[in-house]
Design an enzyme around this catalytic site. Sequence first.
Site, short mmCIF file in Angstrom:
data_model
loop_
_atom_site.label_atom_id
_atom_site.label_comp_id
_atom_site.label_asym_id
_atom_site.label_seq_id
_atom_site.Cartn_x
_atom_site.Cartn_y
_atom_site.Cartn_z
N SER A 1 -78.24 55.90 94.00
CA SER A 1 -79.12 57.12 93.16
C SER A 1 -78.38 58.34 93.81
O SER A 1 -77.60 58.53 94.55
CB SER A 1 -80.63 57.08 93.81
N TYR B 1 -86.35 56.95 100.63
CA TYR B 1 -85.65 56.42 99.52
C TYR B 1 -84.19 57.34 99.38
O TYR B 1 -83.39 56.33 99.37
CB TYR B 1 -86.47 56.87 98.24
P1 NDP Z 1 -88.97 49.49 88.93
O1 NDP Z 1 -89.83 50.02 89.92
O2 NDP Z 1 -89.19 49.44 87.40
O3 NDP Z 1 -88.44 47.99 89.33
C1 NDP Z 1 -88.47 47.71 90.68
C2 NDP Z 1 -88.05 46.33 90.76
O4 NDP Z 1 -87.99 45.83 92.38
C3 NDP Z 1 -89.66 45.70 90.39
O5 NDP Z 1 -89.25 44.39 89.92
C4 NDP Z 1 -90.28 45.33 91.53
O6 NDP Z 1 -91.06 43.78 91.61
C5 NDP Z 1 -89.22 44.76 92.64
N1 NDP Z 1 -89.52 45.01 93.91
C6 NDP Z 1 -90.00 46.01 94.66
N2 NDP Z 1 -90.50 45.87 95.90
C7 NDP Z 1 -90.33 44.51 96.11
C8 NDP Z 1 -90.34 43.90 97.26
N3 NDP Z 1 -90.90 44.14 98.19
N4 NDP Z 1 -89.80 42.55 97.06
C9 NDP Z 1 -89.23 41.96 96.15
N5 NDP Z 1 -89.13 42.89 94.95
C10 NDP Z 1 -89.49 44.13 94.84
O7 NDP Z 1 -87.51 50.08 89.18
P2 NDP Z 1 -86.23 50.51 88.31
O8 NDP Z 1 -85.91 49.51 87.54
O9 NDP Z 1 -86.35 51.87 87.95
O10 NDP Z 1 -85.35 50.59 89.64
C11 NDP Z 1 -84.09 49.61 89.87
C12 NDP Z 1 -83.26 50.29 90.82
O11 NDP Z 1 -82.65 51.29 90.18
C13 NDP Z 1 -83.80 50.52 92.12
O12 NDP Z 1 -82.88 50.24 93.28
C14 NDP Z 1 -83.80 52.08 91.91
O13 NDP Z 1 -83.91 52.83 93.23
C15 NDP Z 1 -82.59 52.16 91.19
N6 NDP Z 1 -82.63 53.66 90.52
C16 NDP Z 1 -83.53 53.89 89.33
C17 NDP Z 1 -83.63 54.97 88.74
C18 NDP Z 1 -84.52 55.38 87.55
O14 NDP Z 1 -84.70 56.19 87.12
N7 NDP Z 1 -85.05 53.96 87.02
C19 NDP Z 1 -82.68 56.19 89.08
C20 NDP Z 1 -81.89 55.83 90.16
C21 NDP Z 1 -81.81 54.71 90.90
P3 NDP Z 1 -92.54 44.16 91.09
O15 NDP Z 1 -92.57 44.57 89.74
O16 NDP Z 1 -93.14 42.80 91.30
O17 NDP Z 1 -93.19 44.96 92.07
#
Ligand code: NDP
Length: 256
Positions: free
Chosen positions: A160, A173
């Site tokens: 990020s 984070y």
């Molecule tokens: P979301 O919150 O939409 O999705 C995150 C996913 O991670 C979900 O499927 C969630 O599962 C899963 N997850 C969270 N905690 C756990 C856990 N304890 N065990 C297993 N799975 C878990 O996030 P994004 O799609 O936005 O983010 C994806 C990546 O991109 C992340 O690494 C984020 O930091 C990074 N990112 C995102 C940005 C953005 O603007 N969206 C910007 C910069 C970086 P469940 O739904 O079942 O909880």
Amino acid sequence: MKDTKSLPAGYSPAEKLLEERVILVTGAGDGIGRAAARSFAAHGATVVLLGKTQGKLEQVYDEIVAAGHPEPLILPLDLQYLTADSADELANQLRNELGRLDGLLHNAALLGSLTTVADYSPERWQQVMQVNVHAAFLLTRALLPLLKEAPDASIVFTTSSVGRQGRAFWGAYAVSKFACEGLMETLADELEEVTAVRANAINPGATRTRMRAAAYPGEDPNTRPVADSLMPLYLYLMGPDSRGVTGCSFDAQPRH
Ligand code: NDP
């Protein structure tokens, strides 16, 4: 500011780019992970769907199968509780059921609290570090033997902009994303020249997902791109077109 890369201009993934490959995606049930799982499958990969909520993984599974892509494997797992032993068990399961692993996308993450370091709950801090960093380390460690057996394997971490330059109130984070960049660079340096495994990181940039909405509740989500639009970079790094590229941090969207 860190030197970063972007997708080569004009890149277009071949239709069967990932045919025969097995790729594990963490956080595959929602947001960017869901888009990546579907996109990898659409390009021929057998995808291992790892995530916390089984119902979401089943939905992605159904979408992939309904589209006629290779049948995925579902691995419901809360990374909060991943240990070295459970990561090893997972590696054994993959070896027994699929026999190979060509790609690993570390995508799952927790946003944690948006507050000062001084006010940060130590328990919350630990949860974020466990899911965002420690679980990625444990999975990498357990899955490296399988990845090393693949002819051309790729590990992709998710970073990020706050993992490259610290920002007030982003707490664990931000620190976890700095750690992911460090883990990626360390690993890439260790693997380069001795294996065919490469390691890189992607900063997706502001993307229309649940996490983005939680971090910026006042923002109109429609002003941000959908996760599907980022997929050419994910495909490039997972497939053979990025052979020889390692230790790099990529931006999926132009930086402002
Ligand atoms: P979301 O919150 O939409 O999705 C995150 C996913 O991670 C979900 O499927 C969630 O599962 C899963 N997850 C969270 N905690 C756990 C856990 N304890 N065990 C297993 N799975 C878990 O996030 P994004 O799609 O936005 O983010 C994806 C990546 O991109 C992340 O690494 C984020 O930091 C990074 N990112 C995102 C940005 C953005 O603007 N969206 C910007 C910069 C970086 P469940 O739904 O079942 O909880």
